[in-house]
Design an enzyme around this catalytic site. Sequence first.
Site, PDB file in Angstrom:
ATOM      1  CB  SER A 214      -3.643   3.235  -2.224  1.00  0.00           C
ATOM      2  OG  SER A 214      -3.813   4.052  -1.076  1.00  0.00           O
ATOM      3  CE  LYS A 215      -9.858   1.315  -6.330  1.00  0.00           C
ATOM      4  NZ  LYS A 215     -10.913   0.282  -6.331  1.00  0.00           N
ATOM      5  NE  ARG A 216      -3.347   5.589   2.699  1.00  0.00           N
ATOM      6  CZ  ARG A 216      -2.604   4.547   2.368  1.00  0.00           C
ATOM      7  NH1 ARG A 216      -3.175   3.460   1.890  1.00  0.00           N
ATOM      8  NH2 ARG A 216      -1.291   4.582   2.501  1.00  0.00           N
ATOM      9  CG  HIS A 217      -2.955   8.666  -1.518  1.00  0.00           C
ATOM     10  ND1 HIS A 217      -2.367   7.428  -1.670  1.00  0.00           N
ATOM     11  CD2 HIS A 217      -2.443   9.189  -0.379  1.00  0.00           C
ATOM     12  CE1 HIS A 217      -1.534   7.220  -0.657  1.00  0.00           C
ATOM     13  NE2 HIS A 217      -1.565   8.261   0.134  1.00  0.00           N
ATOM     14  N   GLY A 218      -7.343   9.455  -3.299  1.00  0.00           N
ATOM     15  CA  GLY A 218      -8.246  10.103  -4.251  1.00  0.00           C
ATOM     16  C   GLY A 218      -8.315   9.307  -5.539  1.00  0.00           C
TER      17      GLY A 218
END
Length: 487
Positions: free
Chosen positions: A256-260
Amino acid sequence: MSKTVRTRFAPSPTGFMHVGNLRTALYEYLVAKSMGGTFVLRIEDTDQERKVEGAVDIIYKTMKRAGLIHDEGPDIGGEYGPYVQSERKDMYMPYAKKLIEMGKAYYCFCSKERLDMLRENADEPGAGYDRHCRSLSDEEIQQKLKDGVPYVIRQKMPLEGTTTFTDAVYGTITVDNSELQDQILMKADGFPTYNFANVIDDHTMNITHVVRGSEYLSSTPKYNLLYEAFGWEIPTYIHLPLIMGKNDDGSISKLSKRHGATSFEDLTKAGYLPEAIINYIALLGWCPKDNREIFSLQELTQNFSIDGISKSPAVFDYDKLEWFNGEYIKAMTVEEFAKVCEPYFKKALGDQPFDYIKLAGILQQRTTKLTDIPEKIAFFAQQPDYDKDLFVNKKSKTTLENTPSLLKAGIHALESLSEWNHDSIHDCLINLAAELGVKNGTAMWPVRIAASGMAVTPGGAVEILDILGREEALKRLYAGLAKLETV
């Protein structure tokens, strides 16, 4: 005679194309092309509320940059068009009503308020519809239709027994029919749901292989029951493993976006080449027979096979992607690399007339992400303020005591050059080291520090002096000498 393989990539125009979508598109493309088939692009815009302005253009742009050229689609047409679901809107309702006639679907008149109440009072989260309208009499149905009561059309799932299907990756899977909810086929606004439109479109477009994420495995029995109800041939299913991301604590969870950066556009903005991204994504869930890693798109097409797709989740590793990117950069000609670098050169150097080929030459073997380039070469445009302690280097045997004389000798030798180019500067400094009886590094370290003001640079003293040019180089060397001579 075997049918021509036809696959379709059917994205929804809801924003950027994330890694999972891109991998699906890539595998759809590879399945078709590896078997001499046709790759179709279809835009699934049945969910009008989630439609994002400009998202279709992003899909076209991403596909083009990734090299995934479709054979049929909204922009180029084909014999099975239109290729945008909203333009096919009128074809879905007749199929839904035919299912009602066959006793495989029914009108549902339940209000939003009733459905909300059902959800609120459910014993467990995600509990399904209670099939209230499934047993309405024909008279009740006709009266509600006559009164104009809004309705949806739901699929009538079998309440007993099991449904079995075969997937090319996961094998044979059996599901209890009691677990299948009476899903909506047609919404109150007259648009089909994603699941229903998929089946109708895939059949009417002669799609033979359906590639999608493993999260859709549980929906497959619903699709098959529709195919069987119409007496249609069921396509070959290829469900792909999840793509996971690494969390800060070492665990993994769905990417997801939290991984970059997780969209194609974000990854290219982060400095990764489209070819490297495609190569890396191809290996997220597919293993080539010879354990090779570097593939062009054409080579992927030649080597791809469905039996190489894994069931196990794949972990997106940014370090590995960066390695791929570095390998692709190294494989370029210096001219190709200079062209790719141009926007990054301009960002760091403005309109200053530096030789881009020479800059590319010193960066190519040292670059794994294009976005790192401006910081590496900014000193060419404007030398940073630096401490004279940078002149001290144990390995090069330079100290604050011997550096002034070394730098003076370097300036004197360089000023005498009749030609200012890489070879003449190189020979000059090598000869200087021999005359002074010191190692080459001892003679060059002070010159490089004075010219750049940086402890670490792409390229050594010779390359930096050559790129800076005589006037700017000597100006910086004199400034470095002045710095050393101040107490």
